[in-house]
Scaffold this active site. Structure first.
Site: not given
Lengths: 259, 324
Positions: B70, B129, B243, B264
């Site tokens: 992403n 990020c 993960g 997540g």
């Protein structure tokens, strides 16, 4: 993983809508959507307007700059497809009323055709701003549906809102065992209320901002639901219980803005 | 039944399973939904100073096997509007951790103060990020920068502060130590791993941003290694991320030294019910081991472990000289 398909046919449907047909054997059901990537441009959620067999289709409505631009891409263009995603219309009604506003009819057409093939009765109340913008009226007629039309400017059928036509049709007691609707949310809200008043179960397909389409990023949050996995088809009673339905949606940053 | 409750830097969590930032974090209703599904705490989307739409699509590409790519571009409604969502989740009783991202220590400090004022129980600083120009990894790759941000934040707030650090740097323990020394109360590791997919037919990057971050089972071993190294380097608690899809994955992170974990991508692959399922499986798995409290296994794989030498014994003093 996306897959690459080529647009086999580009069919201008109305001045503001174009259908792309492409070969994609991945099974899909009426009501489901795909994420369509136009390389070098955007990736957008699009409900399948053709779900049967190996040749699928999406009908692109010119809404903003992006959709206007990508409408122009020629046959042969390769696009990326992810999906199909989301839930589907249950193909159980025997006496179905579909109420489509503008390009919303594209979402309802494949399911209506499937029910007709199965021998069910289908009546369509279709609305558009003007005669030239009427979408899929002939397609549904040739599938054997009875079609009533409404245009805002009175150039075709009833002069006024399609919800007025729907309301009249729903006024015949016991005529329908289900209503499907897709179009502007204000219209869908009226249809949902009319169906509730007559005690007919109704289902609406809604549209929201979409990014992941996998139930993760929250871009399509609608109350406690995520349109990409819990929808796009919801029972009208569920939609009427949501304060956002017909009133607000989230923009790409997540802010609530008017629909 | 084993007790899943954990103390995380003073926060009392009913279980160690935390909703990771960026997942189900845009609306108060979604945050509440994750809580109802059984999360021990819920982290908000990373919030910045102003509304930000993020990158155009494609922003997400699922990869086989076990990866999710992403580059969202930190979409968020901004700190002026987001408190309404937090208020809705707080009314619902959610234990909330507010995530913020800034471009400078001053911006982080200002955002942290405003986020803390919404009543969240703790903060997580997005220093990691991997795909936003001027944010995240770009200011989280240097220990001095990390320290400056953490110092600016802890001056502004009285709630626990977690620094979420990047795996896209050479020396993770140095980043964690810098955060600890500057006053952080915990370390979250890892964020997504810088990654990319190129469509071989079209000969172009798939994501609109080109580069993105990889999450999902493909990065679990990277996360476990990061937790292992960081737990060695600091005394503050470590939250393991990367993960996790099963109770076994959680146990692996706990054994490496994590006090809690974040989940997540599994929400996309397994649904939000993953929280309830893992909590139940974890309790059973701990029972099977005779463990009564989840904290008992934290760091347990470290006990007695020593790195063996990879070098050949020196001739004249090793095995060769002793052979007959």
């Amino acid at each position: 993983m996306h897959r690459i398909v080529a647009i086999d046919r580009r069919v201008p449907e109305t001045p503001s809508t174009v259908t792309w047909r492409f070969r994609d054997p991945t099974p899909a059901a009426p009501g489901q959507f795909v994420m369509v990537w136009v390389p070098g441009d955007d990736e957008l959620p699009m409900s399948l307007s053709y779900t049967d067999g190996e040749t699928k289709g999406v009908t692109v409505k010119a809404m903003g700059a992006t959709s206007r631009r990508i409408q122009e891409i020629p046959p042969g263009t390769r696009i990326g497809i992810r999906g199909p995603y989301g839930n589907r219309f249950a193909l159980t009604p025997r006496r179905l009323l579909i109420v489509g506003g503008g390009s919303g009819t594209a979402v309802l057409a494949p399911g209506a055709e499937a029910l007709r093939r199965d021998g069910a009765e289908v009546v369509g109340a279709l609305g558009a701003t003007t005669a030239a913008e009427m979408l899929f009226a002939e397609r549904l007629r040739s599938a054997g549906a009875r079609i009533e039309l409404a245009t805002d400017d009175g150039s075709l059928g009833h002069a006024g809102y399609v919800t007025e036509v729907a309301d009249r049709l729903l006024g015949e007691p016991g005529r329908f065992d289900a209503v499907w609707t897709c179009g502007p949310e204000v219209m869908m809200r009226k249809v949902a209320l009319a169906a509730r008043a007559r005690g007919v179960p109704a289902f609406g397909s809604v549209e929201r901002q979409m990014k992941c389409a996998l139930g993760m990023c929250d871009a399509c949050a609608l109350g406690p639901y995520h349109v990409c996995v819990d929808g796009p088809v919801f029972p009208a009673e569920t939609l009427l219980g949501l304060s956002e339905f017909g009133r607000s949606k989230r923009d790409p940053s997540g802010r609530l803005v008017p629909v | 039944m084993a007790d899943l409750a954990v103390d995380l830097a003073g926060l009392s969590l009913r279980n160690p399973l935390i909703l990771a930032s960026g997942i189900w974090g845009e609306s108060g209703d979604s945050l509440s939904g994750a809580w109802d599904a059984g999360a021990g705490a819920v982290i908000t989307k990373s919030i910045g100073s102003v509304a930000r739409p993020g990158y155009p699509n494609p922003t997400v590409e699922p990869l086989d096997p076990g990866g999710m790519l992403n580059a969202m571009g930190l979409p968020n409604p901004g700190i002026d509007e987001y408190p309404a969502e937090i208020a809705r989740a707080r009314e619902h009783g959610v234990l909330l951790i507010g995530s913020v991202f800034g471009g400078t220590p001053e911006e982080f400090g200002e955002l942290a103060g405003r986020m803390a004022a919404t009543g969240v129980a703790a903060l997580e600083l997005n220093l990691s990020c991997p795909h936003a120009e001027g944010y995240g990894t770009e200011i989280g790759s240097d220990p001095e920068d990390v320290a400056a941000v953490v110092r600016a934040v802890v001056r502004q707030v009285r709630i626990p502060v977690f620094a979420k650090i990047t795996p896209n740097a050479a020396d993770l323990p140095a980043l964690a130590r810098a955060a600890e020394k500057a006053g952080a109360h915990g370390i979250s590791a890892i964020n997504t791993v810088r990654a990319m997919a190129i469509d071989p037919e079209l000969e172009r990057p798939v994501l609109a941003h080109g580069l993105g971050g990889l999450s999902g089972p493909a990065i679990k071993a990277i996360g476990v290694a990061a937790v292992w190294q960081i737990a060695e380097a600091v005394r503050i608690p470590v939250v393991g991320v990367g993960g996790i899809r099963s109770a076994t994955d959680v146990i692996e992170y706990l054994l490496a030294g994590a006090t809690a974990v974040e989940i997540g991508t599994a929400v996309a692959t397994d649904g939000i019910g993953i929280f309830g399922r893992i909590a139940a499986d974890l309790a059973r798995a701990l029972d099977d081991r005779g463990v009564r409290r989840v904290g008992e296994i934290v760091g347990r794989a470290r006990r007695g472990f020593a790195v063996p030498s990879a070098e050949a014994p020196t001739p004249g003093r090793g095995a060769i000289s002793r052979s007959p």
